[in-house]
Write a protein that holds these residues in place. Structure first.
Motif, PDB file in Angstrom:
ATOM      1  N   PRO A 147      13.540 -67.802   3.532  1.00  0.00           N
ATOM      2  CA  PRO A 147      15.119 -67.678   3.821  1.00  0.00           C
ATOM      3  C   PRO A 147      15.821 -69.030   3.870  1.00  0.00           C
ATOM      4  CG  PRO A 147      13.439 -66.789   5.330  1.00  0.00           C
ATOM      5  CD  PRO A 147      12.833 -67.543   4.499  1.00  0.00           C
ATOM      6  N   ALA A 148      17.162 -68.935   3.391  1.00  0.00           N
ATOM      7  CA  ALA A 148      17.901 -70.189   3.237  1.00  0.00           C
ATOM      8  C   ALA A 148      18.507 -70.318   4.442  1.00  0.00           C
ATOM      9  CB  ALA A 148      18.797 -69.911   1.951  1.00  0.00           C
ATOM     10  N   VAL A 149      18.822 -71.725   4.682  1.00  0.00           N
ATOM     11  CA  VAL A 149      19.578 -71.996   5.893  1.00  0.00           C
ATOM     12  C   VAL A 149      20.792 -72.692   5.201  1.00  0.00           C
ATOM     13  CG1 VAL A 149      17.400 -72.267   7.242  1.00  0.00           C
ATOM     14  CG2 VAL A 149      18.339 -74.275   5.986  1.00  0.00           C
ATOM     15  N   GLN A 192      12.421 -55.471  -4.522  1.00  0.00           N
ATOM     16  CA  GLN A 192      11.469 -56.574  -4.502  1.00  0.00           C
ATOM     17  C   GLN A 192      11.157 -56.908  -2.697  1.00  0.00           C
ATOM     18  OE1 GLN A 192      11.353 -60.024  -7.314  1.00  0.00           O
ATOM     19  NE2 GLN A 192      13.295 -59.488  -7.110  1.00  0.00           N
ATOM     20  N   LYS A 193      12.272 -56.486  -1.910  1.00  0.00           N
ATOM     21  CA  LYS A 193      11.888 -56.964  -0.737  1.00  0.00           C
ATOM     22  C   LYS A 193      11.055 -56.004   0.216  1.00  0.00           C
ATOM     23  CE  LYS A 193      15.369 -56.103   2.346  1.00  0.00           C
ATOM     24  NZ  LYS A 193      14.413 -55.344   3.280  1.00  0.00           N
ATOM     25  N   PRO A 194      10.156 -56.339   1.021  1.00  0.00           N
ATOM     26  CA  PRO A 194       9.390 -55.483   1.757  1.00  0.00           C
ATOM     27  C   PRO A 194      10.233 -55.079   2.842  1.00  0.00           C
ATOM     28  CG  PRO A 194       8.251 -57.740   1.572  1.00  0.00           C
ATOM     29  CD  PRO A 194       9.428 -57.687   0.925  1.00  0.00           C
ATOM     30  N   PRO A 195       9.766 -53.617   3.283  1.00  0.00           N
ATOM     31  CA  PRO A 195      10.691 -53.286   4.260  1.00  0.00           C
ATOM     32  C   PRO A 195      10.692 -54.238   5.592  1.00  0.00           C
ATOM     33  CG  PRO A 195       8.899 -51.669   3.678  1.00  0.00           C
ATOM     34  CD  PRO A 195       8.811 -52.984   2.892  1.00  0.00           C
ATOM     35  N   ASP A 196       9.850 -54.862   6.113  1.00  0.00           N
ATOM     36  CA  ASP A 196       9.931 -55.641   7.192  1.00  0.00           C
ATOM     37  C   ASP A 196      10.660 -56.930   7.102  1.00  0.00           C
ATOM     38  OD1 ASP A 196       7.761 -56.547   5.676  1.00  0.00           O
ATOM     39  OD2 ASP A 196       6.888 -57.303   7.624  1.00  0.00           O
ATOM     40  N   ALA A 197      10.992 -57.299   5.854  1.00  0.00           N
ATOM     41  CA  ALA A 197      11.764 -58.576   5.234  1.00  0.00           C
ATOM     42  C   ALA A 197      13.234 -58.421   5.715  1.00  0.00           C
ATOM     43  CB  ALA A 197      11.525 -59.116   3.908  1.00  0.00           C
ATOM     44  N   ALA A 198      13.958 -59.468   5.971  1.00  0.00           N
ATOM     45  CA  ALA A 198      15.365 -59.339   6.318  1.00  0.00           C
ATOM     46  C   ALA A 198      16.074 -59.627   5.049  1.00  0.00           C
ATOM     47  CB  ALA A 198      15.777 -60.621   7.134  1.00  0.00           C
ATOM     48  N   ALA A 199      17.414 -58.749   4.863  1.00  0.00           N
ATOM     49  CA  ALA A 199      18.128 -58.894   3.689  1.00  0.00           C
ATOM     50  C   ALA A 199      18.858 -60.259   3.923  1.00  0.00           C
ATOM     51  CB  ALA A 199      18.981 -57.863   3.823  1.00  0.00           C
ATOM     52  N   GLY A 200      19.529 -60.835   2.792  1.00  0.00           N
ATOM     53  CA  GLY A 200      20.164 -62.226   3.009  1.00  0.00           C
ATOM     54  C   GLY A 200      19.712 -62.994   1.758  1.00  0.00           C
ATOM     55  N   ARG A 201      19.968 -64.451   2.194  1.00  0.00           N
ATOM     56  CA  ARG A 201      19.817 -65.428   0.949  1.00  0.00           C
ATOM     57  C   ARG A 201      18.441 -66.152   1.243  1.00  0.00           C
ATOM     58  NH1 ARG A 201      23.673 -69.742   0.645  1.00  0.00           N
ATOM     59  NH2 ARG A 201      22.510 -70.694   2.372  1.00  0.00           N
ATOM     60  N   GLY A 240       0.156 -65.337   4.980  1.00  0.00           N
ATOM     61  CA  GLY A 240       0.460 -65.405   6.448  1.00  0.00           C
ATOM     62  C   GLY A 240       1.332 -66.580   6.635  1.00  0.00           C
ATOM     63  N   ILE A 241       1.344 -67.645   5.730  1.00  0.00           N
ATOM     64  CA  ILE A 241       1.973 -68.948   6.007  1.00  0.00           C
ATOM     65  C   ILE A 241       3.347 -68.492   5.676  1.00  0.00           C
ATOM     66  CG2 ILE A 241       2.435 -71.404   5.135  1.00  0.00           C
ATOM     67  CD1 ILE A 241      -0.338 -71.768   4.853  1.00  0.00           C
ATOM     68  N   ILE A 242       3.522 -67.620   4.515  1.00  0.00           N
ATOM     69  CA  ILE A 242       4.886 -67.445   4.095  1.00  0.00           C
ATOM     70  C   ILE A 242       5.662 -66.626   5.288  1.00  0.00           C
ATOM     71  CG2 ILE A 242       6.312 -66.342   2.245  1.00  0.00           C
ATOM     72  CD1 ILE A 242       5.313 -69.205   1.865  1.00  0.00           C
ATOM     73  N   LYS A 243       4.848 -65.491   5.560  1.00  0.00           N
ATOM     74  CA  LYS A 243       5.391 -64.538   6.383  1.00  0.00           C
ATOM     75  C   LYS A 243       5.714 -65.159   7.732  1.00  0.00           C
ATOM     76  CE  LYS A 243       4.162 -60.026   8.314  1.00  0.00           C
ATOM     77  NZ  LYS A 243       5.284 -59.128   7.835  1.00  0.00           N
ATOM     78  N   ASN A 244       5.088 -66.132   8.213  1.00  0.00           N
ATOM     79  CA  ASN A 244       5.317 -66.867   9.576  1.00  0.00           C
ATOM     80  C   ASN A 244       6.708 -67.763   9.284  1.00  0.00           C
ATOM     81  OD1 ASN A 244       3.137 -65.977  10.869  1.00  0.00           O
ATOM     82  ND2 ASN A 244       1.971 -67.783  10.645  1.00  0.00           N
ATOM     83  N   HIS A 245       6.998 -67.869   8.037  1.00  0.00           N
ATOM     84  CA  HIS A 245       8.204 -68.587   7.960  1.00  0.00           C
ATOM     85  C   HIS A 245       9.193 -67.685   7.406  1.00  0.00           C
ATOM     86  CE1 HIS A 245       5.626 -72.124   7.211  1.00  0.00           C
ATOM     87  NE2 HIS A 245       6.631 -72.911   7.499  1.00  0.00           N
ATOM     88  N   ARG A 246       9.143 -66.199   7.893  1.00  0.00           N
ATOM     89  CA  ARG A 246      10.218 -65.350   7.678  1.00  0.00           C
ATOM     90  C   ARG A 246      10.554 -64.945   6.142  1.00  0.00           C
ATOM     91  NH1 ARG A 246      12.576 -68.860  10.584  1.00  0.00           N
ATOM     92  NH2 ARG A 246      14.287 -68.803   9.458  1.00  0.00           N
ATOM     93  N   GLY A 247       9.380 -65.270   5.383  1.00  0.00           N
ATOM     94  CA  GLY A 247       9.565 -64.907   3.918  1.00  0.00           C
ATOM     95  C   GLY A 247       8.574 -64.189   3.643  1.00  0.00           C
TER      96      GLY A 247
END
Length: 178
Positions: free
Chosen positions: A170-172, A91-100, A144-151
């Motif tokens: 991304p969770a904090v 489900q995760k695009p290659p440019d998205a970070a792994a994590g919570r 674009g908005i979600i990508k700018n939020h690192r999502g």
């Protein structure tokens, strides 16, 4: 547009997506009586750092798209969940970070999309509507908005079976201020 008007600046702070989703869904549901809105919110949803007005804009735009895909009315199911993305998660695009991540799932009972349409829905100015009905900026703006939020956003759809959109942010490790 709001981010552009502010010179590209967002007012990011730690927020509770459950509260944002509930508020936006309630407002939408009151204006679109032909759509039945169901919500299922995860307790202890991980907080995210985001510009609340931008997230509200994304959600409202996605709700309107779902409504337009249900010309005879229908159901909109909204859920939240905590999600952990592993490095190789499909489900995760290659440019998205792994994590919570905190995830919002939007399921509609609309007309669904052909694969050729689904492949283009996040392109600026792409629309299946007539020129007088839409600009083709809704989903590209949301993307674009979600990508700018690192999502990121994922989508599944089949003609005649509706669509499922998942918005991952991304969770904090902080408490929300909302």
């Amino acid at each position: 547009i709001v981010g552009f008007a502010r010179g590209g600046k967002y007012e990011a702070r730690v927020i509770d997506l459950n509260q944002v989703l509930a508020k936006t869904a309630d407002m939408f549901g009151r204006s679109r009586k032909e759509v039945t809105v169901h919500t299922q919110l995860q307790r202890d949803l991980w907080p995210v750092e985001a510009d609340q007005s931008q997230i509200e804009q994304v959600l409202l735009g996605m709700f309107v798209n779902a409504w337009q895909a249900m010309p005879e009315g229908g159901e909109l199911r909204l859920t939240t969940a905590n999600a952990v993305m592993e490095p190789q998660d499909p489900q995760k695009p290659p440019d998205a970070a792994a994590g919570r991540y905190a995830c919002i799932t939007i399921v509609d009972t609309g007309i669904g999309m052909e694969p050729s349409v689904q492949a283009r829905i996040f392109e600026p100015f792409f629309t299946t509507k007539t020129v007088s009905q839409a600009t083709g900026l809704g989903l590209s703006s949301a993307f674009g908005i979600i990508k700018n939020h690192r999502g990121f956003i994922s989508v599944q759809s089949q003609p005649g079976r509706g669509s499922i959109f998942r918005v991952f942010l991304p969770a904090v490790n902080q408490e929300s201020t909302t």
